[in-house]
Design a protein around this motif. Structure first.
Motif, PDB file in Angstrom:
ATOM      1  N   GLN A   6     -24.466 -33.780 -73.878  1.00 25.74           N
ATOM      2  CA  GLN A   6     -25.451 -34.581 -74.631  1.00 25.74           C
ATOM      3  C   GLN A   6     -27.065 -35.299 -74.199  1.00 25.74           C
ATOM      4  O   GLN A   6     -26.804 -35.126 -73.157  1.00 25.74           O
ATOM      5  CB  GLN A   6     -24.225 -35.698 -74.831  1.00 25.74           C
ATOM      6  CG  GLN A   6     -23.086 -35.594 -75.346  1.00 25.74           C
ATOM      7  CD  GLN A   6     -22.391 -36.965 -75.283  1.00 25.74           C
ATOM      8  OE1 GLN A   6     -21.022 -37.431 -75.350  1.00 25.74           O
ATOM      9  NE2 GLN A   6     -23.053 -38.319 -76.229  1.00 25.74           N
ATOM     10  N   SER A   7     -27.706 -35.074 -75.375  1.00 25.89           N
ATOM     11  CA  SER A   7     -28.748 -36.033 -74.989  1.00 25.89           C
ATOM     12  C   SER A   7     -29.560 -36.736 -76.060  1.00 25.89           C
ATOM     13  O   SER A   7     -29.246 -36.845 -77.213  1.00 25.89           O
ATOM     14  CB  SER A   7     -29.729 -34.557 -74.965  1.00 25.89           C
ATOM     15  OG  SER A   7     -29.467 -34.168 -76.421  1.00 25.89           O
ATOM     16  N   SER A  20     -32.077 -40.974 -83.230  1.00 26.60           N
ATOM     17  CA  SER A  20     -30.549 -39.995 -83.514  1.00 26.60           C
ATOM     18  C   SER A  20     -30.176 -39.793 -81.749  1.00 26.60           C
ATOM     19  O   SER A  20     -30.940 -39.877 -80.334  1.00 26.60           O
ATOM     20  CB  SER A  20     -30.762 -38.904 -84.508  1.00 26.60           C
ATOM     21  OG  SER A  20     -30.733 -39.171 -85.392  1.00 26.60           O
ATOM     22  N   ASN A  22     -28.214 -36.881 -80.026  1.00 30.02           N
ATOM     23  CA  ASN A  22     -27.395 -35.338 -80.115  1.00 30.02           C
ATOM     24  C   ASN A  22     -26.295 -34.785 -79.327  1.00 30.02           C
ATOM     25  O   ASN A  22     -26.227 -35.109 -78.172  1.00 30.02           O
ATOM     26  CB  ASN A  22     -28.564 -34.239 -79.637  1.00 30.02           C
ATOM     27  CG  ASN A  22     -28.104 -32.829 -79.655  1.00 30.02           C
ATOM     28  OD1 ASN A  22     -27.711 -31.980 -78.778  1.00 30.02           O
ATOM     29  ND2 ASN A  22     -28.285 -32.575 -81.494  1.00 30.02           N
ATOM     30  N   CYS A  23     -25.263 -34.670 -79.783  1.00 30.48           N
ATOM     31  CA  CYS A  23     -24.042 -33.882 -78.831  1.00 30.48           C
ATOM     32  C   CYS A  23     -23.927 -32.081 -79.592  1.00 30.48           C
ATOM     33  O   CYS A  23     -23.396 -31.533 -80.956  1.00 30.48           O
ATOM     34  CB  CYS A  23     -23.149 -34.258 -80.071  1.00 30.48           C
ATOM     35  SG  CYS A  23     -21.074 -33.401 -79.228  1.00 30.48           S
ATOM     36  N   SER A  24     -24.141 -31.555 -78.572  1.00 28.50           N
ATOM     37  CA  SER A  24     -23.890 -29.557 -78.372  1.00 28.50           C
ATOM     38  C   SER A  24     -23.086 -29.062 -78.062  1.00 28.50           C
ATOM     39  O   SER A  24     -23.003 -29.675 -77.155  1.00 28.50           O
ATOM     40  CB  SER A  24     -25.730 -28.744 -77.983  1.00 28.50           C
ATOM     41  OG  SER A  24     -27.001 -29.508 -78.719  1.00 28.50           O
ATOM     42  N   GLU A  70     -23.666 -28.213 -83.517  1.00 25.66           N
ATOM     43  CA  GLU A  70     -24.061 -29.765 -83.020  1.00 25.66           C
ATOM     44  C   GLU A  70     -23.619 -30.874 -83.540  1.00 25.66           C
ATOM     45  O   GLU A  70     -23.186 -30.392 -84.999  1.00 25.66           O
ATOM     46  CB  GLU A  70     -25.505 -29.522 -82.526  1.00 25.66           C
ATOM     47  CG  GLU A  70     -26.777 -29.209 -83.901  1.00 25.66           C
ATOM     48  CD  GLU A  70     -27.637 -29.646 -83.127  1.00 25.66           C
ATOM     49  OE1 GLU A  70     -28.408 -28.784 -83.832  1.00 25.66           O
ATOM     50  OE2 GLU A  70     -27.843 -29.581 -81.857  1.00 25.66           O
ATOM     51  N   SER A  71     -23.584 -32.117 -83.744  1.00 22.13           N
ATOM     52  CA  SER A  71     -23.353 -33.223 -84.283  1.00 22.13           C
ATOM     53  C   SER A  71     -24.336 -33.930 -83.540  1.00 22.13           C
ATOM     54  O   SER A  71     -25.017 -34.224 -82.736  1.00 22.13           O
ATOM     55  CB  SER A  71     -22.294 -34.005 -83.749  1.00 22.13           C
ATOM     56  OG  SER A  71     -22.079 -34.391 -84.385  1.00 22.13           O
ATOM     57  N   PHE A  72     -25.188 -34.535 -85.105  1.00 19.61           N
ATOM     58  CA  PHE A  72     -26.088 -35.841 -84.063  1.00 19.61           C
ATOM     59  C   PHE A  72     -24.756 -37.542 -85.273  1.00 19.61           C
ATOM     60  O   PHE A  72     -24.070 -37.402 -85.693  1.00 19.61           O
ATOM     61  CB  PHE A  72     -26.883 -35.738 -85.782  1.00 19.61           C
ATOM     62  CG  PHE A  72     -28.060 -34.955 -85.153  1.00 19.61           C
ATOM     63  CD1 PHE A  72     -27.360 -33.542 -85.831  1.00 19.61           C
ATOM     64  CD2 PHE A  72     -28.794 -34.572 -83.917  1.00 19.61           C
ATOM     65  CE1 PHE A  72     -28.944 -32.030 -85.259  1.00 19.61           C
ATOM     66  CE2 PHE A  72     -29.654 -33.640 -83.114  1.00 19.61           C
ATOM     67  CZ  PHE A  72     -29.449 -32.699 -84.470  1.00 19.61           C
ATOM     68  N   HIS A  74     -26.263 -40.849 -85.618  1.00 23.40           N
ATOM     69  CA  HIS A  74     -27.600 -42.264 -86.114  1.00 23.40           C
ATOM     70  C   HIS A  74     -27.266 -42.784 -86.334  1.00 23.40           C
ATOM     71  O   HIS A  74     -26.599 -43.230 -87.137  1.00 23.40           O
ATOM     72  CB  HIS A  74     -28.314 -40.760 -88.036  1.00 23.40           C
ATOM     73  CG  HIS A  74     -28.035 -39.682 -87.532  1.00 23.40           C
ATOM     74  ND1 HIS A  74     -29.207 -39.307 -87.828  1.00 23.40           N
ATOM     75  CD2 HIS A  74     -27.473 -38.789 -88.746  1.00 23.40           C
ATOM     76  CE1 HIS A  74     -29.181 -37.393 -87.886  1.00 23.40           C
ATOM     77  NE2 HIS A  74     -27.632 -37.104 -88.293  1.00 23.40           N
ATOM     78  N   CYS A  88     -19.024 -38.334 -76.944  1.00 20.06           N
ATOM     79  CA  CYS A  88     -19.354 -36.439 -78.165  1.00 20.06           C
ATOM     80  C   CYS A  88     -17.963 -36.071 -77.472  1.00 20.06           C
ATOM     81  O   CYS A  88     -18.475 -35.919 -75.731  1.00 20.06           O
ATOM     82  CB  CYS A  88     -20.022 -36.431 -78.028  1.00 20.06           C
ATOM     83  SG  CYS A  88     -20.150 -34.813 -78.887  1.00 20.06           S
TER      84      CYS A  88
END
Lengths: 108, 114
Positions: A6-7, A20, A22-24, A70-72, A74, A88
């Motif tokens: 996660q970032s 947003s 981020n989850c990779s 990935e997932s965002f 927002h 996440c």
């Protein structure tokens, strides 16, 4: 081995400033990607589950999207009460693998 | 509706003492049950999961053990606590049937080993 990153680790926003998270992920056999909100000293509170690329879900000021990698999450026009850690997690087999979370602070 | 109860909420235990954390789920049958640990400011680490009475899978070799004596009861134990066992312990459940099952968490138990 399933991995979730996660970032950013921490994010400070002014009230009303959209952004947003981020989850990779890398996983074999994704059964679902989960977003949770966690307040200090509390258990994670379920927000969304996404199952396939292209899927989107919304709840109040939050919108989650999913791609194959990935997932965002927002956040539109955040309020101070949106301050929390957002986690996440990917679900594969019978286990849930979590990222380290993004600590969000929304200043009034 | 389904609810999950976890207790005690907070405890302080000396090194070498035993531990028992309990978790019960109401409003559902045959759930999958989980124990997670969360170090301060970190993500969640899966410790144990169970798909039925007496069926326990361990994810991380450690000083802890888990038991499931009843369908909706999950217990985390230790015979002798270590300082490194301190942390936030979370019980969770999910429905066993179907492939799209959300995992829900209890409120957690803060353990401080001194």
């Amino acid at each position: 081995e399933d991995q979730v990153t996660q970032s950013p680790e921490a994010l400070r926003l002014q009230e009303g400033e959209s952004s947003s998270l981020n989850c990779s992920y890398t996983v074999s056999g994704l059964r679902g990607l989960f977003w949770y909100r966690q307040d200090p000293g509390k258990g994670p509170e379920f927000l969304f589950t996404l199952y396939s690329a292209g899927e989107e879900k919304e709840k109040e000021r939050l919108k989650a999207t999913l791609t194959k990698k990935e997932s965002f999450l927002h956040i539109t026009a955040p309020k101070p009460e949106d301050s929390a850690t957002y986690l996440c997690a990917v679900h594969s087999g019978s286990r849930l693998t979590f990222g380290e979370g993004t600590q969000l602070t929304v200043n009034p | 509706s389904q609810t999950i109860h976890q207790w005690p909420a907070t405890l302080v235990q000396p090194v070498g003492s035993p531990l028992s954390l309990e978790c019960t789920v109401e409003g559902t049958s045959n759930p999958n049950l989980y124990w997670y640990r969360q170090a301060a400011g970190r993500g969640l680490q899966l410790l144990f999961y169970s798909v039925g009475i007496g069926q326990i899978s361990s994810e991380v070799p450690q000083n802890l053990s888990a038991s499931r004596p009843q369908d909706r009861q999950f217990i985390l134990s230790s015979k002798k606590l270590l300082l490194s066992d301190s942390g936030f312990y979370l019980c969770a459940w999910s429905a066993r049937t179907g492939s799209r099952n959300t995992i829900y968490f209890g409120e957690g138990s803060w353990l401080t080993v001194v």
